[in-house]
Scaffold this active site. Structure first.
Site, PDB file in Angstrom:
ATOM      1  N   PRO A   1       0.680  -1.346   0.270  1.00  0.00           N
ATOM      2  CA  PRO A   1       0.354   0.256  -0.038  1.00  0.00           C
ATOM      3  C   PRO A   1       1.376   0.908  -0.120  1.00  0.00           C
ATOM      4  CG  PRO A   1      -0.278  -0.977   2.139  1.00  0.00           C
ATOM      5  CD  PRO A   1       0.651  -1.835   1.263  1.00  0.00           C
TER       6      PRO A   1
ATOM      7  N   GLN B   1      -6.546  -0.994   3.383  1.00  0.00           N
ATOM      8  CA  GLN B   1      -5.827  -1.111   4.503  1.00  0.00           C
ATOM      9  C   GLN B   1      -6.212  -0.133   4.998  1.00  0.00           C
ATOM     10  OE1 GLN B   1      -1.131   0.887   4.800  1.00  0.00           O
ATOM     11  NE2 GLN B   1      -0.854  -0.822   5.670  1.00  0.00           N
TER      12      GLN B   1
ATOM     13  N   CYS C   1       2.955   2.887   9.695  1.00  0.00           N
ATOM     14  CA  CYS C   1       3.022   4.150   8.620  1.00  0.00           C
ATOM     15  C   CYS C   1       4.473   5.358   9.217  1.00  0.00           C
ATOM     16  CB  CYS C   1       1.873   5.167   8.105  1.00  0.00           C
ATOM     17  SG  CYS C   1       2.807   6.387   7.354  1.00  0.00           S
TER      18      CYS C   1
ATOM     19  N   LYS D   1       0.710  -4.629   9.258  1.00  0.00           N
ATOM     20  CA  LYS D   1       1.552  -4.313   8.559  1.00  0.00           C
ATOM     21  C   LYS D   1       2.709  -3.215   9.883  1.00  0.00           C
ATOM     22  CE  LYS D   1       3.820  -2.794   4.125  1.00  0.00           C
ATOM     23  NZ  LYS D   1       4.682  -1.865   4.500  1.00  0.00           N
TER      24      LYS D   1
ATOM     25  N   HIS E   1       8.030  -4.863   7.692  1.00  0.00           N
ATOM     26  CA  HIS E   1       9.083  -4.249   6.744  1.00  0.00           C
ATOM     27  C   HIS E   1      10.634  -4.116   7.397  1.00  0.00           C
ATOM     28  CE1 HIS E   1       9.775   0.050   4.598  1.00  0.00           C
ATOM     29  NE2 HIS E   1      10.596  -1.277   4.602  1.00  0.00           N
TER      30      HIS E   1
ATOM     31  N   ASN F   1       9.278  -7.253   3.553  1.00  0.00           N
ATOM     32  CA  ASN F   1       8.386  -6.014   2.228  1.00  0.00           C
ATOM     33  C   ASN F   1      10.207  -5.199   3.067  1.00  0.00           C
ATOM     34  OD1 ASN F   1       7.218  -2.863   3.252  1.00  0.00           O
ATOM     35  ND2 ASN F   1       7.207  -3.739   1.551  1.00  0.00           N
TER      36      ASN F   1
ATOM     37  N   GLY G   1       6.997  -2.536  -3.206  1.00  0.00           N
ATOM     38  CA  GLY G   1       6.663  -1.780  -3.301  1.00  0.00           C
ATOM     39  C   GLY G   1       6.954  -0.811  -4.159  1.00  0.00           C
ATOM     40  N   ARG G   2       7.556   0.657  -4.251  1.00  0.00           N
ATOM     41  CA  ARG G   2       7.960   1.397  -5.428  1.00  0.00           C
ATOM     42  C   ARG G   2       8.481   0.446  -6.828  1.00  0.00           C
ATOM     43  NH1 ARG G   2       6.757   3.954  -1.311  1.00  0.00           N
ATOM     44  NH2 ARG G   2       6.106   5.654  -1.332  1.00  0.00           N
TER      45      ARG G   2
END
Length: 431
Positions: free
Chosen positions: A72, A127, A157, A197, A230, A270, A293-294
């Site tokens: 996400p 999410q 985050c 997450k 992560h 991740n 991700g990116r």
């Protein structure tokens, strides 16, 4: 001149946004034969059939387990990107952007704007983030009729707006008791599996034992059995989210130690994984799943294009970028200006800007795109102005065999694992 062939595809393609899923059901695991025996033992979800009374359409489905998922990403994994991603990969698990529970609650008369998605986007995970238990419960209940395959709670985050003023995101890792309660609230208001997450730590709370304390408490106090990790800690000293993806070092050894110390849980890795070879390397090392991700956004053709064949072992669809763009044009022109001034051509084209990554003509195509954004009002006119920059052999070629050679960041990982988790008596007594 338009470079599309077979324009009949456009007239027969049903714009995906016109079909809104409003069903609620769990996600049974397919009985499938992939390229590895490990597929048969990962994520054996139990089907759930207690449908929400609001459900207007039941969509049954059977999906591969989340061996590969797209992370996400705020302002990135919106409906436009997910539409493109699903055209390229049929089996990657897709995530929404994080949606704050307060937004869902306060926008309950406008939920389709935030929660609606097309059926082709399954399997898809919603999410959510927040720190108000009442709003967490209400938001989950409001989302339930849309039929997401999982509900994920954001504890990772590091954005100052989220972890600072918002007091949620990665800051919640400092309060595992609350996270356990929140996960129980989410689970009690949905028929979908629930996941968390998180990062591997926050500021000075970055020891392996502290990470294990978080995992142990949340999994013991709630039905949570799947964590997306992560593999960096977060720094809440005012650095940007971008710096929080670069400055804290990756510690994959923490992730693989979790596999050892919590054999009854599932973990997805991740952070820092940028190629399909690295995805495969993580799975071969024992990872239950890999989230990217990116790299999946910036180079979707090369990365997502190999997921179905390399990760899931299914035959190639044989799709070309020309065919992807034909279908995406039909979708894009159907949603342009839907909300007055939004979405505009730039908004809808944004996910396409990485489609020709490192290919001949890519630079010229992006320059033409910048110019076309100023005057084009449809995707059809946008492609007429820009696609002559891309050679036909690029547009018409299928996904090529991947070039191996990416560095394996997991080599020797078993030799540097931290000592096994020492579960303290007070932790057991508390739970």
């Amino acid at each position: 001149m338009m470079k599309f062939a077979g324009l009949n595809l456009l007239s027969s393609f049903t714009p995906s946004h016109t079909i809104i899923i409003k069903s609620s059901r769990g996600c049974p695991l397919c009985n499938f034969s992939g390229n590895s025996a490990k597929f048969r033992k990962i994520f054996a979800y139990t089907p759930r059939h207690n449908l929400c009374a609001k459900a207007t359409k039941v969509v049954s489905g059977c999906y591969f387990p989340p061996l590969f998922s797209v992370a996400p990403m705020m302002d990135w994994t919106d409906h436009h990107y997910r539409t493109l991603a699903r055209l390229i990969s049929k089996h990657a698990w897709l995530y929404t952007e994080m949606i704050a529970v307060d937004t869902i609650v306060h926008q309950k008369d406008n939920l389709d704007r935030f929660l609606a998605f097309s059926p082709e986007q399954h399997p898809i995970v919603l999410q959510i983030g927040g720190s108000n238990l009442k709003h967490i419960a209400s938001a989950t209940e409001l989302a339930n009729p849309y039929g997401y395959d999982e509900i994920n709670f954001n504890c990772g985050c590091p954005s100052p707006k989220v972890a600072g003023h918002g007091c949620f995101g990665v800051r919640l890792m400092l309060d595992p008791e609350f996270v356990g309660e929140a996960m129980s609230v989410i689970s009690s208001n949905t028929n979908s599996p629930v996941t968390v997450k998180c990062r591997i730590g926050v500021d000075d709370h970055d020891s392996y034992d502290e990470l294990c304390d978080f995992i142990y408490k949340v999994s013991s106090l709630s039905p949570t059995k799947h964590f997306i990790i992560h593999s960096r800690k977060a720094l809440l000293n005012g650095i940007s989210p971008a710096d929080n993806r670069k400055i804290p070092p990756l510690k994959y050894e923490y992730y693989f130690a979790l596999l050892r110390d919590f054999p009854n849980l599932k973990f997805t890795i991740n952070g820092g994984i940028n190629s399909i070879d690295q995805v495969n390397a993580a799975l071969h090392e024992g990872a239950h799943g890999v989230m990217v991700g990116r790299a999946a956004y910036n180079n979707p053709w090369s990365l997502l294009g190999h997921v179905d064949t390399v990760v899931y072992g299914v035959p190639s669809s044989g799709i070309t970028r020309r065919q992807v763009l034909e279908k995406y044009q039909a979708y894009g022109d159907s949603v342009l200006w839907r909300d007055g001034n939004k979405p505009n051509v730039r908004d809808v084209v944004k996910p396409l800007l990485g489609l020709f990554h490192s290919e001949p003509g890519n630079g010229l195509w992006k320059r033409k795109a910048d110019s076309a954004f100023r005057n084009c009002t449809t995707l059809e006119s946008f492609f007429k102005e820009t696609l002559d920059a891309i050679p036909d052999f690029i547009l018409d070629s299928q996904i090529s065999e991947r070039l191996s050679g990416s560095e394996n960041p997991f080599t020797g990982m078993q030799d540097i694992l931290p000592p096994p988790y020492d579960l303290k008596e007070e932790e057991v007594m508390y739970v």
